[in-house]
Design an enzyme around this catalytic site. Structure first.
Site, PDB file in Angstrom:
ATOM      1  N   ASP A 164     -32.700  26.851-100.251  1.00 54.81           N
ATOM      2  CA  ASP A 164     -32.876  25.521 -99.823  1.00 54.81           C
ATOM      3  C   ASP A 164     -31.732  24.755-100.942  1.00 54.81           C
ATOM      4  O   ASP A 164     -31.882  24.852-102.128  1.00 54.81           O
ATOM      5  CB  ASP A 164     -34.011  25.123-100.137  1.00 54.81           C
ATOM      6  CG  ASP A 164     -34.674  23.959 -99.081  1.00 54.81           C
ATOM      7  OD1 ASP A 164     -34.256  24.074 -98.011  1.00 54.81           O
ATOM      8  OD2 ASP A 164     -35.381  23.013 -99.490  1.00 54.81           O
TER       9      ASP A 164
ATOM     10  N   HIS B 190     -30.166  20.909-101.158  1.00 59.50           N
ATOM     11  CA  HIS B 190     -30.255  19.551-100.650  1.00 59.50           C
ATOM     12  C   HIS B 190     -29.164  18.772-101.573  1.00 59.50           C
ATOM     13  O   HIS B 190     -28.874  18.990-102.694  1.00 59.50           O
ATOM     14  CB  HIS B 190     -31.513  18.812-100.642  1.00 59.50           C
ATOM     15  CG  HIS B 190     -32.417  19.720 -99.762  1.00 59.50           C
ATOM     16  ND1 HIS B 190     -32.221  19.778 -98.520  1.00 59.50           N
ATOM     17  CD2 HIS B 190     -33.632  20.112 -99.924  1.00 59.50           C
ATOM     18  CE1 HIS B 190     -33.337  20.366 -97.992  1.00 59.50           C
ATOM     19  NE2 HIS B 190     -34.196  20.662 -98.847  1.00 59.50           N
TER      20      HIS B 190
ATOM     21  N   CYS C 240     -40.361  27.138 -94.132  1.00 63.95           N
ATOM     22  CA  CYS C 240     -38.980  27.838 -93.960  1.00 63.95           C
ATOM     23  C   CYS C 240     -39.216  29.173 -93.210  1.00 63.95           C
ATOM     24  O   CYS C 240     -38.447  29.764 -92.514  1.00 63.95           O
ATOM     25  CB  CYS C 240     -38.303  27.753 -95.228  1.00 63.95           C
ATOM     26  SG  CYS C 240     -37.747  26.158 -95.252  1.00 63.95           S
TER      27      CYS C 240
ATOM     28  N   ASP D 254     -35.820  31.478 -99.628  1.00 63.31           N
ATOM     29  CA  ASP D 254     -36.060  30.224-100.681  1.00 63.31           C
ATOM     30  C   ASP D 254     -37.028  30.663-101.923  1.00 63.31           C
ATOM     31  O   ASP D 254     -38.122  30.019-102.198  1.00 63.31           O
ATOM     32  CB  ASP D 254     -36.951  28.979 -99.872  1.00 63.31           C
ATOM     33  CG  ASP D 254     -35.775  28.405 -98.900  1.00 63.31           C
ATOM     34  OD1 ASP D 254     -34.912  29.200 -98.829  1.00 63.31           O
ATOM     35  OD2 ASP D 254     -36.396  27.481 -98.031  1.00 63.31           O
TER      36      ASP D 254
ATOM     37  N   HIS E 175     -30.966  13.297-100.351  1.00 63.00           N
ATOM     38  CA  HIS E 175     -31.147  13.889 -99.306  1.00 63.00           C
ATOM     39  C   HIS E 175     -32.342  13.346 -97.919  1.00 63.00           C
ATOM     40  O   HIS E 175     -33.398  12.929 -98.659  1.00 63.00           O
ATOM     41  CB  HIS E 175     -31.670  15.443 -99.257  1.00 63.00           C
ATOM     42  CG  HIS E 175     -31.746  16.349 -97.841  1.00 63.00           C
ATOM     43  ND1 HIS E 175     -32.478  16.532 -97.156  1.00 63.00           N
ATOM     44  CD2 HIS E 175     -30.518  16.811 -97.428  1.00 63.00           C
ATOM     45  CE1 HIS E 175     -32.196  16.955 -96.033  1.00 63.00           C
ATOM     46  NE2 HIS E 175     -30.819  17.374 -96.202  1.00 63.00           N
TER      47      HIS E 175
ATOM     48  N   HIS F   9     -36.352  17.969-104.139  1.00 58.54           N
ATOM     49  CA  HIS F   9     -36.491  19.422-104.601  1.00 58.54           C
ATOM     50  C   HIS F   9     -35.038  20.238-104.173  1.00 58.54           C
ATOM     51  O   HIS F   9     -34.437  19.675-103.499  1.00 58.54           O
ATOM     52  CB  HIS F   9     -37.690  19.927-103.661  1.00 58.54           C
ATOM     53  CG  HIS F   9     -37.232  20.101-102.452  1.00 58.54           C
ATOM     54  ND1 HIS F   9     -37.698  19.221-101.573  1.00 58.54           N
ATOM     55  CD2 HIS F   9     -36.986  21.372-101.372  1.00 58.54           C
ATOM     56  CE1 HIS F   9     -37.372  19.354-100.207  1.00 58.54           C
ATOM     57  NE2 HIS F   9     -36.955  20.630-100.410  1.00 58.54           N
TER      58      HIS F   9
ATOM     59  N   LYS G  14     -28.862  26.166 -97.267  1.00 58.34           N
ATOM     60  CA  LYS G  14     -29.144  25.549 -95.868  1.00 58.34           C
ATOM     61  C   LYS G  14     -29.908  24.284 -96.445  1.00 58.34           C
ATOM     62  O   LYS G  14     -30.282  24.168 -97.410  1.00 58.34           O
ATOM     63  CB  LYS G  14     -30.189  26.432 -95.020  1.00 58.34           C
ATOM     64  CG  LYS G  14     -31.667  26.541 -95.774  1.00 58.34           C
ATOM     65  CD  LYS G  14     -32.481  26.977 -95.154  1.00 58.34           C
ATOM     66  CE  LYS G  14     -33.776  27.640 -95.719  1.00 58.34           C
ATOM     67  NZ  LYS G  14     -34.534  26.344 -96.330  1.00 58.34           N
TER      68      LYS G  14
HETATM   69  C1  VGL Z   1     -39.306  24.426 -97.569  1.00 56.46           C
HETATM   70  C2  VGL Z   1     -40.081  22.129 -97.227  1.00 56.46           C
HETATM   71  C3  VGL Z   1     -38.877  21.578 -97.668  1.00 56.46           C
HETATM   72  C4  VGL Z   1     -39.513  25.705 -97.621  1.00 56.46           C
HETATM   73  C5  VGL Z   1     -37.987  23.459 -97.910  1.00 56.46           C
HETATM   74  O1  VGL Z   1     -38.734  26.537 -98.149  1.00 56.46           O
HETATM   75  O2  VGL Z   1     -40.433  26.063 -96.954  1.00 56.46           O
HETATM   76  N1  VGL Z   1     -40.257  23.419 -97.342  1.00 56.46           N
HETATM   77  N2  VGL Z   1     -37.881  22.389 -98.051  1.00 56.46           N
HETATM   78 ZN    ZN Z   2     -36.141  21.353 -98.643  1.00 57.56          ZN
END
Ligand code: VGL
Ligand code: ZN
Length: 209
Positions: free
Chosen positions: A51, A53, A156, A13, A57, A86, A111
Site C-alpha cells: 500500500d 499512498h 485488500c 500489505d 491521499h 497510513h 497500489k
Molecule cells: C488496507 C485500508 C486502507 C488493507 C489498505 O491493506 O487492507 N485497508 N488501506
Molecule cells: Zn491504504
C-alpha cells in the site's frame, strides 16, 4: 490441496502501518508472518503488494475537512471509507515488517499511489476500472490460480481475491494467514462475497506438505 507451478502466492500489505504499533494497526497483524513463511515454502512463485499512498491521499480522513476516521465520504467513484494517514510513500510505516523474509518474491506491486483514488485490490483501484497491471502480468506469465495471504482479510486481501475471480483466475484465500480489520461487519460481508464469486477459503494447513 497440491500446489503446482502455475500457482502464485500473493502476499498482501504486510507493512508496519498494518501491524501492532502502526497507524492503521490490524489486531494480530504481525501474527500472519510465521504462517506466511511456512506456506511460502510450498510456492515456486511469490508476489508482494505494498500500500503506497501520497501524503495527502483522498482515502485519509485528514484530507476531508469535518470528516472523522472510519467515516464514509463520497468520492468521484462512490463511497470511500476514510482511514487514518497510513502507508505514506517512503515512510517507515509503509515499509514491509522487518520480520517478513520473502527475498524470493518475484514482483512487488505498489497500489494506492493515485492521490484521488484508493486501491484495496491488487488488480483494480477502487473505481473498479483503473488497472494496476498485476492481472496482465500474471496472465502473461501463465499463472492460473492465485493464493492470497496478508492484511487485511476484509479489505485488500478480500478485494484482491474478488478481482482475481473477475479476471478468470482461480482464487484461494489462506484464512489463518490473514487478519481482518472488521469494520461494521466487513469480515462477514466479505465472506458472503467470496461465496458468490467462487473464492475458496482454506487454512494454511490444508496445503499438501
Ligand atoms: C488496507 C485500508 C486502507 C488493507 C489498505 O491493506 O487492507 N485497508 N488501506
Ligand atoms: Zn491504504
Amino acid at each position: 490441496m497440491d500446489i503446482i507451478s502455475d500457482d502464485v502466492l500473493i502476499v498482501i500489505d504486510v507493512q508496519n502501518d498494518f501491524c501492532p504499533g502502526g497507524a492503521l494497526a490490524v489486531a494480530g497483524g504481525d501474527e500472519v508472518i510465521p504462517v506466511i513463511h511456512r506456506v511460502a515454502e510450498r510456492f515456486e512463485h511469490i508476489v508482494l503488494t505494498q500500500d503506497w499512498h501520497t501524503p495527502d491521499h483522498f482515502s485519509f480522513a485528514s484530507a476531508h475537512a469535518g470528516k472523522k476516521q472510519f467515516e464514509q465520504a463520497e468520492l468521484s467513484y462512490g463511497m470511500q471509507t476514510l482511514w487514518p494517514d497510513h502507508c505514506v510513500q517512503g515512510t517507515a510505516g509503509a515499509g514491509f515488517h522487518s520480520d517478513l523474509n520473502l527475498t524470493r518474491a518475484e514482483l512487488i506491486v505498489r497500489k494506492g499511489f493515485h492521490r484521488t483514488i484508493d486501491s484495496y485490490s491488487a488488480f483494480f483501484e477502487n473505481d473498479h476500472a483503473t488497472a494496476t497491471g498485476l492481472g496482465g502480468y500474471l496472465k502473461e506469465r501463465g499463472f492460473g490460480r492465485v493464493f492470497l495471504a496478508g492484511l487485511a482479510y476484509d479489505f485488500c486481501v478480500g478485494y484482491s481475491a474478488l478481482d482475481a475471480r473477475r479476471l478468470g483466475f482461480e482464487a484461494v484465500v489462506l484464512k489463518d494467514a490473514c487478519r481482518a480489520i472488521d469494520l461494521n461487519g466487513s469480515a462477514q460481508a466479505m465472506e458472503e462475497e467470496f461465496v458468490r464469486a467462487g473464492v475458496q477459503v482454506v487454512d494454511a494447513g490444508e496445503l499438501a506438505e
